[in-house]
Design a protein around this motif. Structure first.
Motif, PDB file in Angstrom:
ATOM      1  N   CYS A 144      65.677  56.032  78.768  1.00 44.60           N
ATOM      2  CA  CYS A 144      66.776  56.020  79.738  1.00 44.60           C
ATOM      3  C   CYS A 144      66.217  55.715  81.120  1.00 44.60           C
ATOM      4  O   CYS A 144      65.885  56.618  81.901  1.00 44.60           O
ATOM      5  CB  CYS A 144      67.504  57.358  79.723  1.00 44.60           C
ATOM      6  N   THR A 146      66.145  52.225  84.226  1.00 44.20           N
ATOM      7  CA  THR A 146      66.893  51.046  84.657  1.00 44.20           C
ATOM      8  C   THR A 146      66.331  49.745  84.103  1.00 44.20           C
ATOM      9  O   THR A 146      66.971  48.694  84.231  1.00 44.20           O
ATOM     10  CB  THR A 146      66.934  50.971  86.189  1.00 44.20           C
ATOM     11  N   TRP A 151      71.289  50.366  79.937  1.00 44.66           N
ATOM     12  CA  TRP A 151      71.455  51.500  80.846  1.00 44.66           C
ATOM     13  C   TRP A 151      72.799  51.523  81.572  1.00 44.66           C
ATOM     14  O   TRP A 151      73.416  52.603  81.681  1.00 44.66           O
ATOM     15  CB  TRP A 151      70.297  51.552  81.836  1.00 44.66           C
ATOM     16  N   PRO A 152      73.322  50.419  82.075  1.00 39.93           N
ATOM     17  CA  PRO A 152      74.628  50.490  82.751  1.00 39.93           C
ATOM     18  C   PRO A 152      75.723  51.100  81.860  1.00 39.93           C
ATOM     19  O   PRO A 152      76.566  51.853  82.339  1.00 39.93           O
ATOM     20  CB  PRO A 152      74.925  49.030  83.090  1.00 39.93           C
ATOM     21  N   LYS A 153      75.699  50.773  80.578  1.00 41.30           N
ATOM     22  CA  LYS A 153      76.676  51.345  79.636  1.00 41.30           C
ATOM     23  C   LYS A 153      76.347  52.802  79.348  1.00 41.30           C
ATOM     24  O   LYS A 153      77.223  53.669  79.333  1.00 41.30           O
ATOM     25  CB  LYS A 153      76.684  50.535  78.334  1.00 41.30           C
ATOM     26  N   ARG A 155      74.628  55.077  81.085  1.00 43.00           N
ATOM     27  CA  ARG A 155      74.760  56.072  82.145  1.00 43.00           C
ATOM     28  C   ARG A 155      76.198  56.577  82.217  1.00 43.00           C
ATOM     29  O   ARG A 155      76.434  57.762  82.490  1.00 43.00           O
ATOM     30  CB  ARG A 155      74.279  55.529  83.486  1.00 43.00           C
ATOM     31  N   ASP A 156      77.177  55.705  81.940  1.00 43.78           N
ATOM     32  CA  ASP A 156      78.573  56.122  81.926  1.00 43.78           C
ATOM     33  C   ASP A 156      78.861  57.024  80.727  1.00 43.78           C
ATOM     34  O   ASP A 156      79.612  57.998  80.840  1.00 43.78           O
ATOM     35  CB  ASP A 156      79.501  54.906  81.900  1.00 43.78           C
ATOM     36  N   ASP A 168      69.135  57.393  88.250  1.00 46.79           N
ATOM     37  CA  ASP A 168      68.736  56.003  88.035  1.00 46.79           C
ATOM     38  C   ASP A 168      67.303  55.794  88.513  1.00 46.79           C
ATOM     39  O   ASP A 168      67.041  55.824  89.720  1.00 46.79           O
ATOM     40  CB  ASP A 168      69.660  55.055  88.807  1.00 46.79           C
TER      41      ASP A 168
END
Length: 226
Positions: A144, A146, A151-153, A155-156, A168
């Motif tokens: 986990c 950046t 990761w963008p998906k 983290r949500d 991040d």
């Protein structure tokens, strides 16, 4: 996940997800243990930071028995469950956000998918540094970061499904923090070599992503206290 971090009940908002997480991590834990160059732990003390329900230490003891171990986690129900499951193993579990009163106690420290949730990562690095003996080693494992294209998906999803706050950071960010705390820093890819099951749980958009994640994206930091 330090002194300023409040304790929580469970990591996941859905408590049933805790057992599923442990089952999914078990093959990864066994692979990780196989990569550790420290073969004989019979006289060693081990720390598991962010131990959840204690499964990693139980797996480690079954494969490479240690003298004693401490598992620390902010999730109070998870710690209670860890204590229920440990049996007669030489393991102590405690609820908390840091390692207090254990200065120079441990030969080996491990964290698995924890560092990306720690707000004050510099304080965490100092915390583990204090807890290790000279020559002690900290293995911090995470995918986990950046540099992970998912990761963008993720983290949500982490924010939506867990009782935690996501941070991040890149692989280089972690390396610089641990170097700043005094560790000799090196790393490698996990390169999981087992068969990876197809699980349609929403975390992996495509099965190919799962294969790449466990072989290329997930990293192990080896952090040595001189």
């Amino acid at each position: 996940m330090h002194s300023s971090t409040p304790k929580i009940s469970t990591w996941y908002i859905d408590p049933d997800a805790e057992d599923a997480m442990a089952d999914g991590h078990a093959p990864i834990w066994r692979h990780l243990i196989g990569l550790l160059p420290e073969q004989d732990l019979s006289g060693k003390a081990v720390l598991d930071f962010g131990c959840n329900q204690g499964g990693l230490l139980r797996h480690l003891y079954a494969i490479r028995p240690f003298r004693k171990a401490l598992g620390v986690d902010i999730a109070e129900q998870s710690i209670a469950r860890a204590n229920e499951l440990k049996g007669n193993l030489p393991i102590q579990y405690q609820a908390g956000a840091h390692v207090e009163g254990w200065d120079g106690e441990f030969d080996l420290a491990i964290s698995h998918e924890v560092i990306y949730l720690i707000a004050d990562i510099e304080a965490h690095a100092r915390d583990v540094w204090r807890s290790l003996k000279p020559g002690g080693v900290y293995y911090a494992v995470t995918g986990c970061h950046t540099d992970n294209p998912l990761w963008p998906k993720w983290r949500d999803l982490v924010a939506a499904k867990t009782n935690t706050v996501v941070q991040d950071r890149s692989i280089t960010d972690y390396a610089r923090v641990f170097e700043g705390a005094g560790f000799d820093v090196s790393a490698r890819k996990l390169e999981f070599d087992g068969f990876i099951p197809f699980v349609a749980d929403g975390w992996m958009p495509d099965f190919a992503d799962a294969l790449t994640y466990y072989t290329q994206t997930k990293v192990i930091f080896r952090l040595v206290k001189p």
